[in-house]
Each structure stands twice: as structure tokens, then as C-alpha cells.
Design a protein around this motif. Sequence first.
Motif, PDB file in Angstrom:
ATOM      1  N   THR A   1      57.744 -16.082  -2.108  1.00  0.00           N
ATOM      2  CA  THR A   1      56.539 -16.855  -2.406  1.00  0.00           C
ATOM      3  C   THR A   1      55.379 -16.288  -1.604  1.00  0.00           C
ATOM      4  O   THR A   1      55.495 -16.072  -0.393  1.00  0.00           O
ATOM      5  CB  THR A   1      56.748 -18.337  -2.068  1.00  0.00           C
ATOM      6  OG1 THR A   1      57.824 -18.841  -2.870  1.00  0.00           O
ATOM      7  CG2 THR A   1      55.494 -19.147  -2.344  1.00  0.00           C
TER       8      THR A   1
ATOM      9  N   ASN B   1      62.682 -12.172  -4.063  1.00  0.00           N
ATOM     10  CA  ASN B   1      62.352 -13.561  -4.409  1.00  0.00           C
ATOM     11  C   ASN B   1      61.489 -14.090  -3.277  1.00  0.00           C
ATOM     12  O   ASN B   1      61.988 -14.613  -2.286  1.00  0.00           O
ATOM     13  CB  ASN B   1      63.624 -14.391  -4.564  1.00  0.00           C
ATOM     14  CG  ASN B   1      63.339 -15.758  -5.177  1.00  0.00           C
ATOM     15  OD1 ASN B   1      62.364 -16.409  -4.825  1.00  0.00           O
ATOM     16  ND2 ASN B   1      64.194 -16.195  -6.082  1.00  0.00           N
TER      17      ASN B   1
ATOM     18  N   THR C   1      55.484 -17.099  -6.992  1.00  0.00           N
ATOM     19  CA  THR C   1      56.718 -16.464  -6.535  1.00  0.00           C
ATOM     20  C   THR C   1      56.969 -15.168  -7.297  1.00  0.00           C
ATOM     21  O   THR C   1      56.995 -15.167  -8.541  1.00  0.00           O
ATOM     22  CB  THR C   1      57.926 -17.413  -6.723  1.00  0.00           C
ATOM     23  OG1 THR C   1      57.660 -18.634  -6.022  1.00  0.00           O
ATOM     24  CG2 THR C   1      59.199 -16.791  -6.170  1.00  0.00           C
TER      25      THR C   1
END
Length: 440
Positions: free
Chosen positions: A179, A177, A168
Motif C-alpha cells: 500500500t 503487495n 495497493t
Amino acid sequence: MNISKEQVDDLNAVVTVDIAKEDYSEKVDKILMDYRKNANIPGFRKGHVPMGLVKKQYGKAVLVDEVNKLLQDALNKYLTEEKLDVLGNPLPKEQENFDWETENYSFEFELGLAPKFEVKLGGKKAITHYKIVANDEMIENQLKTIQKQYGKLVPKDVAEKEDLVAGTFVNEEKEINNTATVELEKIKGKKNLDKFLKAKVGDTITLKTKGLFTDDHNLINALKINQDEAHDLDIEVSFTVSEINTQELADLDQELFDKLYGPGVITSVTDLKAKIKEDAEKQFVQQSDQQLLNAITEHTLENTNFELPVEFLQKWIRATGEQPLTEDEAKDEYEKSEKGLRYQLIEGKIINDNNLQVTFEELKDFAKDLIKGQMAQFGQNSPEEKELEDIAARILSNQDEVKRMSEQLMSQKLLNFYKENAKLKTKEVTFDEFIKEVYK
């Protein structure tokens, strides 16, 4: 009614349309009689309104409308019968002191005429027609891509430079943010790569976004940002490792060959490489042909000289624009469109002189070929003729689709004509060499 033409010069003419009372009076009188039958005017019973009052109220509007209809029909018919090849549309000349109260009228229209010219596809210098070939490096890369695609992921504790690292990316200030899975082959610079190679699952590393990947598109996907944000982005992000995997390549065996092309079609690595080469070079043909069309367009524009009725066309642009234009604005618009207009005339002459017309049967066959190609992508390789006919009929009932496919088919016809008649030289190149030479 009388129509005459005055030839101003080779590219300009004035058409005069004379309309006499007997040309329109019967039609105008009939319309006014119908108005009288249906008019509702206070003080008069329906159908008993005096004709003089009807004429006073509606006469001029009906006259103007009917004369204009008569004028347009006569002008269009004259242009067709005289086979006048005009640019734009006839422009009515302004007439001072025009009076609708008279019985006979005279209207003048300016015409911009298409020039006479010859198209020369030949020349001293041959046009390059590129043949793009798949070289060994490209074939090996595609082979490896196939092996990765059909291979499997194997978890690892420590990453190596060809592994995949999932984790991440975070930057609180930029609200990042996300992934993502990072292919370490696409990490740029030894310093950045070493940080990934030393990390284990659960570790967090700090990275600079500037120069992190070999391609900005990788940064866009990794951080889930748009292209504008990615441009020159220079911030710190943290990356917390959640998984490390190595891509175990699929074996180049009969099981893989059958998955790719069906049972028994490919039986060896040599056959597979030949098929990869064949498929890649088929895809390159479209790019090569498009480049050839572009090159011939430029060639014909450079080598086909003719004058245009510039003043008329600028005036026509002013008269037909969605918004009012000044003379300077109309001139600018003309200069932007002149090259396109010139090629339209050149292309139109090539089509007419060589009878490169699109027939309905050709269009239907073209549609059916497109349908078969699309169905093959979904594993339907042998559709019935009736099914193709029905789908093609539905497509050809849509005028927008007919126009689009007609343009595609005509483009193909022009391309074939150029290949047969233009002076070409074939040059064999790899895809990378093609990109460098053509797009520089």
C-alpha cells in the motif's frame, strides 16, 4: 652499545646497532636469578635449582627477549634524537649465519626517509571556489513544500495531476503487495498519468513498472523493493485505488510564520523567502567547502613533485601485510596507496610549517559548539555553561571521539588556511549549476 647510520641516498639509509655483552648481561642474569628462585623442576627443592640448569633451560629465550627489547628501545630513541623523518617502520636486514651463541651482536635496519620538498599553493591558474546561491525557482519550490507540509488533505472523487492517490500495488509472481500513496506529479508519461486521472476510488488499473516514475526511488518506495530489484524492472502491476486527495496548501500568514520560526521572527512573505534563501545557502557552504578541499588536494598533488623510496615502501608493504604478498601484489598495493601517501606528506608539511596545531582548549570549544548545535535542534537554545562543560568533558574522555573531532577541527583549520593563502577565484552558481560543473 653503538649506533651508526650509513646514508645510501637522499631517501634511503641503513642504521647499524651494535650490542655488547655488558649492555644486556646484568639484566639477563637478574631475570635468570628470579627464574631460579621460583623454578619447579623435579628432583630439586624450590630455589635450589643449579644455575647451569636454569641457563640451559631458559637462558637463550631470556637472552633473545632482552636483546630485542634493548634493540627496539635504542632504535626508537636514536630516531627521535636524530630527528629522522622515516616512512613506515625500520626493516631489519636479513643476516646469514646469525649466531646467538656469540656475546656481541650487530643488527642492521633499512630506513625509508621522507623527501624534502616545498608546497606551492599559488600558481598561474586560480582554483575555483564556488559560492552556491539559492535562486528564485529553488526558493519558490521550498515555499510550496512548506505550504504542503503544513496544509491539509481534502478528499476528492476524481484525481487531477497534482493530487495524491493512495492504493495497493500487486504482482503475485514477484510477491508484491504494498500500500502506497502516489504523487501524480511524479508519474512519468501522459499514458500512465491518464490512467490515474480516469480512475475512481475502488477502481483497479494496470501499469507497467518500466518508466512509471520520474525517479527509480519512487518505484522502490511504491513497491517496497530494493534498488537492485528496481533496476530495469519491467513487469505489470495492478493498482487498486483506495483514496484520492488534493493537498490544500497552508496560507502564508502569521500563524504559519510563527509555527516555522517562533512568534514574531518572520512577519511577511518577503521575510520568509529571505530566511529560506539564507538557510539554504548556509547548507550549501559545506558542499562548496568540501569541493574546495578536493580541488586544492588535486592542485597540490599535481604541483608538488618529489621522489619516494619506492623499493623500500614496497618491501615494507610485503613485510607488514596481514597476508603474505608477492612482489607484484606489493607493487599493486603501493600504487593504490601512493597518491594518499603523497598527500599525507604534503598536508603534514603544511601543518608543521604553518603551526596549524589543535590545542585542547580549541578542541573543547569545538565540542561545545557541536553540543549547542545539537541541543538547538531540540529547542534548547540557551544551555548553561556548566552543562556544556560537563557534556564536553564526557565526550573528550572518549579517545575515539577526540580523534574524530581533532580531524574535523584540523580539516577546518586547513580550509581556512587555504582560503587565505591559495590563489582562488570565486564563482557564483546555483545548486544545479554546481552539480553539473563539479560532478558532470
